[in-house]
Design a protein around this motif. Structure first.
Motif, PDB file in Angstrom:
ATOM      1  N   LEU A 289     121.487  18.080  77.667  1.00  0.00           N
ATOM      2  CA  LEU A 289     121.584  18.405  76.227  1.00  0.00           C
ATOM      3  C   LEU A 289     120.874  17.260  75.453  1.00  0.00           C
ATOM      4  O   LEU A 289     120.212  17.885  74.369  1.00  0.00           O
ATOM      5  N   CYS A 290     120.648  16.204  75.925  1.00  0.00           N
ATOM      6  CA  CYS A 290     119.752  15.218  75.012  1.00  0.00           C
ATOM      7  C   CYS A 290     118.310  15.578  75.485  1.00  0.00           C
ATOM      8  O   CYS A 290     117.582  15.270  74.347  1.00  0.00           O
ATOM      9  N   SER A 291     117.910  16.145  76.371  1.00  0.00           N
ATOM     10  CA  SER A 291     116.604  16.256  76.596  1.00  0.00           C
ATOM     11  C   SER A 291     116.126  17.429  75.731  1.00  0.00           C
ATOM     12  O   SER A 291     114.865  17.681  75.477  1.00  0.00           O
ATOM     13  N   LEU A 292     117.069  18.270  75.550  1.00  0.00           N
ATOM     14  CA  LEU A 292     116.561  19.305  74.492  1.00  0.00           C
ATOM     15  C   LEU A 292     116.125  19.079  73.066  1.00  0.00           C
ATOM     16  O   LEU A 292     115.333  19.915  72.632  1.00  0.00           O
ATOM     17  N   VAL A 293     116.498  17.861  72.967  1.00  0.00           N
ATOM     18  CA  VAL A 293     115.838  17.398  71.536  1.00  0.00           C
ATOM     19  C   VAL A 293     115.126  16.122  71.507  1.00  0.00           C
ATOM     20  O   VAL A 293     114.540  15.863  70.588  1.00  0.00           O
ATOM     21  N   THR A 294     114.491  15.885  72.906  1.00  0.00           N
ATOM     22  CA  THR A 294     113.643  14.867  73.056  1.00  0.00           C
ATOM     23  C   THR A 294     112.491  15.151  73.685  1.00  0.00           C
ATOM     24  O   THR A 294     111.399  15.338  73.512  1.00  0.00           O
ATOM     25  N   ILE A 295     112.826  15.346  75.045  1.00  0.00           N
ATOM     26  CA  ILE A 295     111.536  15.326  76.192  1.00  0.00           C
ATOM     27  C   ILE A 295     111.069  16.793  75.879  1.00  0.00           C
ATOM     28  O   ILE A 295     109.967  17.211  75.791  1.00  0.00           O
ATOM     29  N   LEU A 296     111.928  17.864  75.796  1.00  0.00           N
ATOM     30  CA  LEU A 296     111.388  19.295  75.858  1.00  0.00           C
ATOM     31  C   LEU A 296     110.647  19.520  74.772  1.00  0.00           C
ATOM     32  O   LEU A 296     109.583  20.181  74.903  1.00  0.00           O
ATOM     33  N   PRO A 297     110.857  19.321  73.374  1.00  0.00           N
ATOM     34  CA  PRO A 297     110.007  19.490  72.256  1.00  0.00           C
ATOM     35  C   PRO A 297     108.708  18.607  72.726  1.00  0.00           C
ATOM     36  O   PRO A 297     107.630  19.354  72.143  1.00  0.00           O
ATOM     37  N   ASP A 298     108.619  17.540  73.105  1.00  0.00           N
ATOM     38  CA  ASP A 298     107.472  16.862  73.369  1.00  0.00           C
ATOM     39  C   ASP A 298     106.491  17.554  74.315  1.00  0.00           C
ATOM     40  O   ASP A 298     105.426  17.679  74.331  1.00  0.00           O
TER      41      ASP A 298
ATOM     42  N   ARG B 106     107.088   8.733  77.131  1.00  0.00           N
ATOM     43  CA  ARG B 106     107.977   7.631  77.531  1.00  0.00           C
ATOM     44  C   ARG B 106     109.086   7.160  76.196  1.00  0.00           C
ATOM     45  O   ARG B 106     110.106   7.028  76.310  1.00  0.00           O
ATOM     46  N   TYR B 107     108.600   7.623  75.222  1.00  0.00           N
ATOM     47  CA  TYR B 107     109.420   7.558  73.911  1.00  0.00           C
ATOM     48  C   TYR B 107     110.364   8.597  74.136  1.00  0.00           C
ATOM     49  O   TYR B 107     111.635   8.111  73.915  1.00  0.00           O
ATOM     50  N   GLY B 108     109.949   9.666  74.399  1.00  0.00           N
ATOM     51  CA  GLY B 108     110.967  10.838  74.542  1.00  0.00           C
ATOM     52  C   GLY B 108     112.037  10.705  75.679  1.00  0.00           C
ATOM     53  O   GLY B 108     113.381  10.816  75.599  1.00  0.00           O
ATOM     54  N   ILE B 109     111.666  10.231  76.784  1.00  0.00           N
ATOM     55  CA  ILE B 109     112.467   9.865  77.967  1.00  0.00           C
ATOM     56  C   ILE B 109     113.373   8.789  77.686  1.00  0.00           C
ATOM     57  O   ILE B 109     114.859   8.764  77.832  1.00  0.00           O
ATOM     58  N   ILE B 110     112.888   7.550  76.859  1.00  0.00           N
ATOM     59  CA  ILE B 110     113.784   6.525  76.788  1.00  0.00           C
ATOM     60  C   ILE B 110     114.857   6.879  75.396  1.00  0.00           C
ATOM     61  O   ILE B 110     116.057   6.509  75.612  1.00  0.00           O
ATOM     62  N   THR B 111     114.309   7.720  74.470  1.00  0.00           N
ATOM     63  CA  THR B 111     115.199   8.163  73.650  1.00  0.00           C
ATOM     64  C   THR B 111     116.283   9.085  74.037  1.00  0.00           C
ATOM     65  O   THR B 111     117.436   9.042  73.778  1.00  0.00           O
ATOM     66  N   CYS B 112     115.886   9.915  75.219  1.00  0.00           N
ATOM     67  CA  CYS B 112     116.900  10.776  75.676  1.00  0.00           C
ATOM     68  C   CYS B 112     117.788   9.870  76.507  1.00  0.00           C
ATOM     69  O   CYS B 112     119.226  10.311  76.616  1.00  0.00           O
ATOM     70  N   LEU B 113     117.556   8.953  77.219  1.00  0.00           N
ATOM     71  CA  LEU B 113     118.294   8.159  77.952  1.00  0.00           C
ATOM     72  C   LEU B 113     119.313   7.409  77.013  1.00  0.00           C
ATOM     73  O   LEU B 113     120.662   7.273  77.340  1.00  0.00           O
ATOM     74  N   MET B 114     118.909   7.016  75.761  1.00  0.00           N
ATOM     75  CA  MET B 114     119.699   6.184  75.026  1.00  0.00           C
ATOM     76  C   MET B 114     120.740   7.175  74.132  1.00  0.00           C
ATOM     77  O   MET B 114     122.005   6.878  74.055  1.00  0.00           O
ATOM     78  N   LEU B 115     120.346   8.363  74.089  1.00  0.00           N
ATOM     79  CA  LEU B 115     121.246   9.443  73.331  1.00  0.00           C
ATOM     80  C   LEU B 115     122.255   9.922  74.312  1.00  0.00           C
ATOM     81  O   LEU B 115     123.343  10.194  74.085  1.00  0.00           O
ATOM     82  N   THR B 116     121.718   9.888  75.683  1.00  0.00           N
ATOM     83  CA  THR B 116     122.754  10.279  76.709  1.00  0.00           C
ATOM     84  C   THR B 116     123.793   9.227  76.735  1.00  0.00           C
ATOM     85  O   THR B 116     125.178   9.706  76.891  1.00  0.00           O
ATOM     86  N   VAL B 117     123.654   8.042  76.956  1.00  0.00           N
ATOM     87  CA  VAL B 117     124.563   6.891  76.726  1.00  0.00           C
ATOM     88  C   VAL B 117     125.545   6.970  75.761  1.00  0.00           C
ATOM     89  O   VAL B 117     126.709   6.962  76.001  1.00  0.00           O
ATOM     90  N   ALA B 118     124.917   7.335  74.667  1.00  0.00           N
ATOM     91  CA  ALA B 118     125.852   7.178  73.257  1.00  0.00           C
ATOM     92  C   ALA B 118     126.653   8.524  73.353  1.00  0.00           C
ATOM     93  O   ALA B 118     127.614   8.394  72.792  1.00  0.00           O
ATOM     94  N   LEU B 119     125.988   9.571  73.811  1.00  0.00           N
ATOM     95  CA  LEU B 119     126.995  10.894  73.907  1.00  0.00           C
ATOM     96  C   LEU B 119     128.156  10.574  74.741  1.00  0.00           C
ATOM     97  O   LEU B 119     129.141  10.638  74.460  1.00  0.00           O
ATOM     98  N   ILE B 120     127.618  10.135  76.093  1.00  0.00           N
ATOM     99  CA  ILE B 120     128.834   9.863  77.000  1.00  0.00           C
ATOM    100  C   ILE B 120     129.976   9.070  76.497  1.00  0.00           C
ATOM    101  O   ILE B 120     131.053   9.264  76.625  1.00  0.00           O
ATOM    102  N   THR B 121     129.398   7.880  75.843  1.00  0.00           N
ATOM    103  CA  THR B 121     130.219   6.922  75.255  1.00  0.00           C
ATOM    104  C   THR B 121     131.261   7.547  74.264  1.00  0.00           C
ATOM    105  O   THR B 121     132.226   7.402  73.985  1.00  0.00           O
TER     106      THR B 121
END
Length: 410
Positions: A6-15, A41-56
């Motif tokens: 889900l997080c990659s759809l708004v970060t890595i995939l558009p990039d 790298r910015y999209g991947i890091i942003t994706c991981l941060m959003l993933t952690v935030a979403l899971i939390t």
């Protein structure tokens, strides 16, 4: 994995789409493993941060637990006295009704005590008849003593009258003898009255008290005899009842078995959520559960009670001080959940292990119109993420039989 997608759809995939189709870069040429990391790298890091935030956010506002069980209370089948089993009326597993005799202890001693108490009552009743006869006898003795006393009094009066009319005609010795005889007759009359009073007291007070004591002893003996008949206190079912004639049962060291009340474990589900969810879990929250004994089924539930105390913190007064490090595992918040629809727990075996989700709902706060637009949007996001957890629960329900039957190695 679902959160990362889900997080990659708004970060890595558009990039990636921009570099692939806008800049015309090709996979394997300009787009390599190194270039992907360097350029995304910015999209991947942003994706991981959003993933952690979403899971939390999902696990905090929509808590989940694997420690959900349909607990049920059992009633121990105990005797009030120690004794040897004389008769067993049910099998190893059987339904029972309230008041039905489950088994009976040897009652020879209690029956002897009951018979003794009955004989004591009969003895007292016979003594009452004898005492009534003594009263009649005392009345006859009183009449006889009154006649003798009256006769002695009349003779004494005649002698005294003759003595007064013609002094010396009656010897003084005769008058003294009659006076002594009158006093003796008076004593006999007093003794007869006392005997009647004593007999009357026995009839009206002493023997009724003895009879009441004997009846109390009879009632006590009957109670002791009834204690040898062990009856079911409630409707239910006796399971694993291995008691047999000849066994010794005691009220402290050895119980006879357990009785499961009718309907036990079919009303509510008890789940333990993490302590961090203490501020989130509220009465009225919508919840869902799936149980191993009823696979591929999602049961809609509602939170009906949240226990205010954590069981891990309890202690009993004793001679030792509490050591905080002795509590190795942190306790959980105990939550009671009941099915929303009638019969929702039908088919679920009491004691079954379940997986449960609870969902936070902010609809009323958003609909009140007292919140800012940003806060309303944030609460909308919180409520919407519950869909992810609901989807995860359904995936768990789908994979639970496979995990239990195939992947567990059984």
């Amino acid at each position: 994995m679902l959160e990362i997608i889900l997080c990659s759809l708004v970060t890595i995939l558009p990039d990636y789409l921009y570099r692939r189709y806008r800049q015309g870069k090709r996979i394997g040429h300009e787009i390599t493993l190194y270039s992907v990391w360097f350029e995304l790298r910015y999209g991947i890091i942003t994706c991981l941060m959003l993933t952690v935030a979403l899971i939390t956010m999902i696990f905090y506002y929509h808590p989940s637990t694997n420690s959900a069980t349909m607990y049920y209370r059992t009633v121990p089948i105990m005797t009030e006295v120690t004794g040897r089993v004389a008769e067993v009326n049910i099998d190893v597993s059987a339904p029972v009704k309230q008041g039905e005799v489950i088994f009976r202890l040897d009652s020879a001693k209690q029956e002897a005590a009951l018979l003794t108490a009955k004989r004591k009552i009969a003895e007292v009743e016979a003594a009452m008849l004898a005492a009534q006869a003594d009263v009649l006898k005392a009345e006859g003795q009183i009449q006889q003593a009154q006649g003798d006393y009256q006769q002695a009094t009349d003779e004494l009066n005649v002698k005294r009258d003759l003595q007064q009319r013609n002094p010396g005609i009656v010897p003084q010795r005769d008058i003294e003898k009659l006076q002594v005889l009158q006093a003796g007759r008076q004593g006999s009359l007093d003794a007869a009255n006392a005997a009647k009073q004593s007999a009357a007291v026995r009839v009206t007070a002493l023997l009724p008290a003895e009879k009441a004591s004997a009846e109390a002893a009879l009632a006590e003996a009957q109670v002791d005899l009834d204690k040898t008949y062990i009856r079911a206190g409630v409707d239910g079912r006796v399971e694993q009842f291995g008691l047999r004639p000849g066994d010794i049962v005691t009220p402290i060291m050895r119980t006879a078995g357990v009785l499961i009340p009718e309907g036990a474990g079919k009303r509510a589900l008890m789940a333990g959520f993490g302590q961090i969810e203490a501020q989130v879990m509220k009465i009225g929250m919508v919840a869902e559960a799936t149980c191993i004994s009823k696979p591929w089924t999602i049961i809609p539930m509602v939170v009906t009670n949240v226990q205010d105390y954590i069981a891990a913190g309890q202690f009993r007064g004793g001679e030792q001080l509490i050591e905080a490090q002795s509590t190795v595992r942190p306790g959980t918040i105990l939550v009671f959940m009941e099915p929303i629809y009638q019969g929702g727990l039908e088919g679920v075996t009491p004691g079954s292990s379940c997986v449960a989700n609870a969902y936070t709902s902010n609809h009323e706060r958003i609909a009140s119109g007292k919140l800012s637009a940003f806060k309303s949007f944030a609460l909308h996001v919180v409520d919407a993420t519950g869909l992810v957890h609901a989807l995860l629960l359904r995936i768990q329900a789908l994979l639970l039989p496979i995990k239990t039957l195939v992947l567990s190695g059984h």
